[in-house]
Design an enzyme around this catalytic site. Structure first.
Site, PDB file in Angstrom:
ATOM      1  N   HIS A   1      62.548 -21.747  25.092  1.00 41.70           N
ATOM      2  CA  HIS A   1      62.177 -23.227  25.322  1.00 41.70           C
ATOM      3  C   HIS A   1      63.478 -23.844  25.847  1.00 41.70           C
ATOM      4  O   HIS A   1      63.326 -24.789  26.332  1.00 41.70           O
ATOM      5  CB  HIS A   1      62.125 -23.684  23.904  1.00 41.70           C
ATOM      6  CG  HIS A   1      63.121 -24.130  23.176  1.00 41.70           C
ATOM      7  ND1 HIS A   1      63.978 -23.279  22.249  1.00 41.70           N
ATOM      8  CD2 HIS A   1      63.886 -25.431  23.169  1.00 41.70           C
ATOM      9  CE1 HIS A   1      64.671 -23.985  21.793  1.00 41.70           C
ATOM     10  NE2 HIS A   1      64.922 -25.139  22.241  1.00 41.70           N
TER      11      HIS A   1
HETATM   12  C1  UD1 Z   1      64.060 -30.479  22.489  1.00 47.93           C
HETATM   13  C2  UD1 Z   1      65.530 -30.538  22.512  1.00 47.93           C
HETATM   14  C3  UD1 Z   1      66.324 -29.276  22.079  1.00 47.93           C
HETATM   15  C4  UD1 Z   1      65.433 -28.822  20.861  1.00 47.93           C
HETATM   16  C5  UD1 Z   1      64.163 -28.620  21.219  1.00 47.93           C
HETATM   17  C6  UD1 Z   1      63.396 -27.894  20.050  1.00 47.93           C
HETATM   18  C7  UD1 Z   1      66.572 -32.300  23.707  1.00 47.93           C
HETATM   19  C8  UD1 Z   1      67.357 -32.651  25.199  1.00 47.93           C
HETATM   20  N1  UD1 Z   1      65.894 -30.944  23.710  1.00 47.93           N
HETATM   21  O1  UD1 Z   1      63.827 -29.711  23.661  1.00 47.93           O
HETATM   22  O2  UD1 Z   1      67.504 -29.471  21.668  1.00 47.93           O
HETATM   23  O3  UD1 Z   1      65.941 -27.421  20.600  1.00 47.93           O
HETATM   24  O4  UD1 Z   1      63.601 -29.634  21.407  1.00 47.93           O
HETATM   25  O5  UD1 Z   1      61.980 -27.552  20.283  1.00 47.93           O
HETATM   26  O6  UD1 Z   1      66.351 -33.232  23.294  1.00 47.93           O
HETATM   27  N2  UD1 Z   1      56.002 -31.132  25.155  1.00 47.93           N
HETATM   28  C9  UD1 Z   1      54.724 -30.984  25.049  1.00 47.93           C
HETATM   29  N3  UD1 Z   1      54.277 -31.308  23.715  1.00 47.93           N
HETATM   30  C10 UD1 Z   1      55.031 -31.793  22.835  1.00 47.93           C
HETATM   31  C11 UD1 Z   1      56.473 -31.546  23.073  1.00 47.93           C
HETATM   32  C12 UD1 Z   1      57.120 -31.594  24.138  1.00 47.93           C
HETATM   33  O7  UD1 Z   1      53.743 -30.808  25.688  1.00 47.93           O
HETATM   34  O8  UD1 Z   1      54.766 -31.755  21.610  1.00 47.93           O
HETATM   35  C13 UD1 Z   1      56.558 -30.946  26.619  1.00 47.93           C
HETATM   36  C14 UD1 Z   1      57.062 -32.072  27.383  1.00 47.93           C
HETATM   37  O9  UD1 Z   1      55.914 -32.345  27.968  1.00 47.93           O
HETATM   38  C15 UD1 Z   1      58.266 -31.599  28.143  1.00 47.93           C
HETATM   39  C16 UD1 Z   1      58.620 -30.268  27.450  1.00 47.93           C
HETATM   40  O10 UD1 Z   1      57.472 -29.962  26.527  1.00 47.93           O
HETATM   41  O11 UD1 Z   1      57.818 -31.384  29.534  1.00 47.93           O
HETATM   42  C17 UD1 Z   1      60.070 -30.260  26.763  1.00 47.93           C
HETATM   43  O12 UD1 Z   1      60.086 -31.534  25.640  1.00 47.93           O
HETATM   44  P1  UD1 Z   1      61.403 -32.170  25.404  1.00 47.93           P
HETATM   45  O13 UD1 Z   1      61.142 -33.235  24.386  1.00 47.93           O
HETATM   46  O14 UD1 Z   1      61.859 -32.618  26.669  1.00 47.93           O
HETATM   47  O15 UD1 Z   1      62.369 -30.927  25.174  1.00 47.93           O
HETATM   48  P2  UD1 Z   1      62.305 -29.601  24.381  1.00 47.93           P
HETATM   49  O16 UD1 Z   1      62.412 -28.685  25.498  1.00 47.93           O
HETATM   50  O17 UD1 Z   1      61.250 -29.393  23.366  1.00 47.93           O
END
Ligand code: UD1
Length: 371
Positions: free
Chosen positions: A215
């Site tokens: 991820h």
């Molecule tokens: C975040 C944290 C990371 C942690 C990880 C655990 C930051 C910078 N990164 O990364 O430290 O290890 O969480 O998973 O805070 N999305 C969905 N559904 C959800 C959540 C996210 O579709 O429920 C999608 C979002 O649209 C986004 C992507 O996943 O494009 C990433 O979500 P984001 O919160 O930016 O960070 P993670 O990659 O999950």
């Protein structure tokens, strides 16, 4: 009677729900001393990334849901910062607890520190020494704004010392912080969950298999790195079954061609798993390939080796004791190391992450400051 200490338990992303569950359970045992307010930033919002963790880990529903959702780093951080500030003021909060290294962690710490509300950082002192990672920026800044730095290991406390953050005398503040080695709070949760685990609930393969998750933005948002890692997983699928729960960030970046190659080689791509489901698979697998720091430790608790497709890791103890290896996004190294451990797994997992009582140590330390 003295008023209870009003403590905000701030969560937003999947690994934080896991860690916060142990602290919340301990706080709820001491209702005369603490009033807990659970706040969910909304950084993770899908059912299988959020709700299921509250149910399985028996976390009370958040009193506040800030609903920030996904956006750029600045926007996500700024939204959380503003909303947390409002509620800290409105509810006259005494302490803010934050976890790990996400945008939720940094935003919460910043809001509280500017209001002179003490911040307790759980999982303090971790470093990858790679500031291109958003997580590294978040964890460094959070540590420097915190009053309590709760470190999972002695090496984390040593890293803080090298940055000028060492345990000082009370009264504590970011200028005179308390640095406490607590052990790893994820071990508290693993122990709690194992008491009622029932692997027969899940459809777990009986043959040896590899569990894979990805991820990190630098892996999945970068087409070359992602392709190199997935090529490795495709090759490995010819030798052992690969089960791959796909994070939403990763789902957006895997191409049809890559998906087809994986599936044709026998890899099973599945939706993100709940805490208990993942642990049941982890317990049964032969090897983990993952860029997740949390899963890396959960694997260690269950004595499974981990191949890490990153140039470095924060959990250096595991690399030092030969139960984890960083292979970067290099297909051949990933495949070679995995095959080596499938045939000849490490046998020693020294107890470097404490005794599963971190939440007690943390809650005691906070209570002491308010005596
Ligand atoms: C975040 C944290 C990371 C942690 C990880 C655990 C930051 C910078 N990164 O990364 O430290 O290890 O969480 O998973 O805070 N999305 C969905 N559904 C959800 C959540 C996210 O579709 O429920 C999608 C979002 O649209 C986004 C992507 O996943 O494009 C990433 O979500 P984001 O919160 O930016 O960070 P993670 O990659 O999950």
């Amino acid at each position: 009677m003295k008023k209870p200490i009003r403590i905000v338990n701030l969560v937003g992303a999947r690994p934080q729900f896991i860690k916060a569950s142990a602290l919340s359970r301990e706080l709820r045992k001491r209702p005369d001393l603490f009033e807990e307010i659970i706040v969910h930033s909304g950084q993770h919002y899908d059912e299988n990334m959020s709700d299921v963790f509250f149910e399985e880990l028996e976390i009370p529903q958040p009193q506040y849901h800030l609903g920030v959702g996904s956006s750029s780093h600045a926007e996500q951080t700024a939204k959380i910062l503003k909303r947390v500030e409002e509620l800290l003021l409105e509810r006259k909060v005494d302490v803010l607890v934050v976890y790990g290294d996400t945008n939720t962690t940094l935003a919460g710490a910043l809001a509280a520190a500017k209001l002179n509300i003490p911040v307790a950082h759980v999982e303090a002192g971790l470093r990858s020494h790679n500031s291109r990672m958003p997580e590294e920026v978040n964890r460094k800044l959070t540590d420097h704004a915190s009053t309590w730095l709760f470190c999972p290991t002695q090496s984390a406390a040593n890293l803080l010392k090298a940055e000028g953050i060492s345990n000082r005398s009370a009264p504590h503040s970011p200028d005179s912080p308390a640095v406490v080695v607590t052990g790893d709070i994820m071990l508290d949760v693993a122990r709690w969950a194992s008491e009622s685990a029932d692997p027969s609930e899940y459809n777990i393969p009986s043959d040896p298999f590899i569990l894979c998750t990805l991820h990190r933005d630098f892996n999945v948002d970068n087409p070359e790195r992602l392709d190199a890692i997935l090529k490795g997983m495709t090759q490995l699928s010819a030798t052992a079954k690969v089960i791959f729960p796909v994070h939403p960030r990763t789902e957006k970046h895997i191409t049809e061609e890559q998906r087809e190659a994986l599936v044709n080689a026998g890899c099973e791509l599945v939706a993100p798993m709940s805490y208990r489901t993942l642990n049941a698979y982890l317990n049964a697998c032969s090897l983990v390939v993952s860029d997740s720091g949390g899963l890396q430790k959960e694997a260690y608790f269950l004595q499974k080796p981990v191949v890490i497709p990153r140039p470095e890791t924060e959990w250096v103890e595991m690399v030092q004791n030969g139960t984890a290896a960083t292979v970067d996004a290099i297909t051949e190294r990933l495949v070679e190391q995995s095959l080596e451990w499938l045939n000849n797994p490490p046998s020693e997992y020294p107890p470097v992450y404490g005794n599963g009582q971190s939440a007690v140590v943390i809650v005691d330390a906070i209570a002491k400051m308010f005596e």
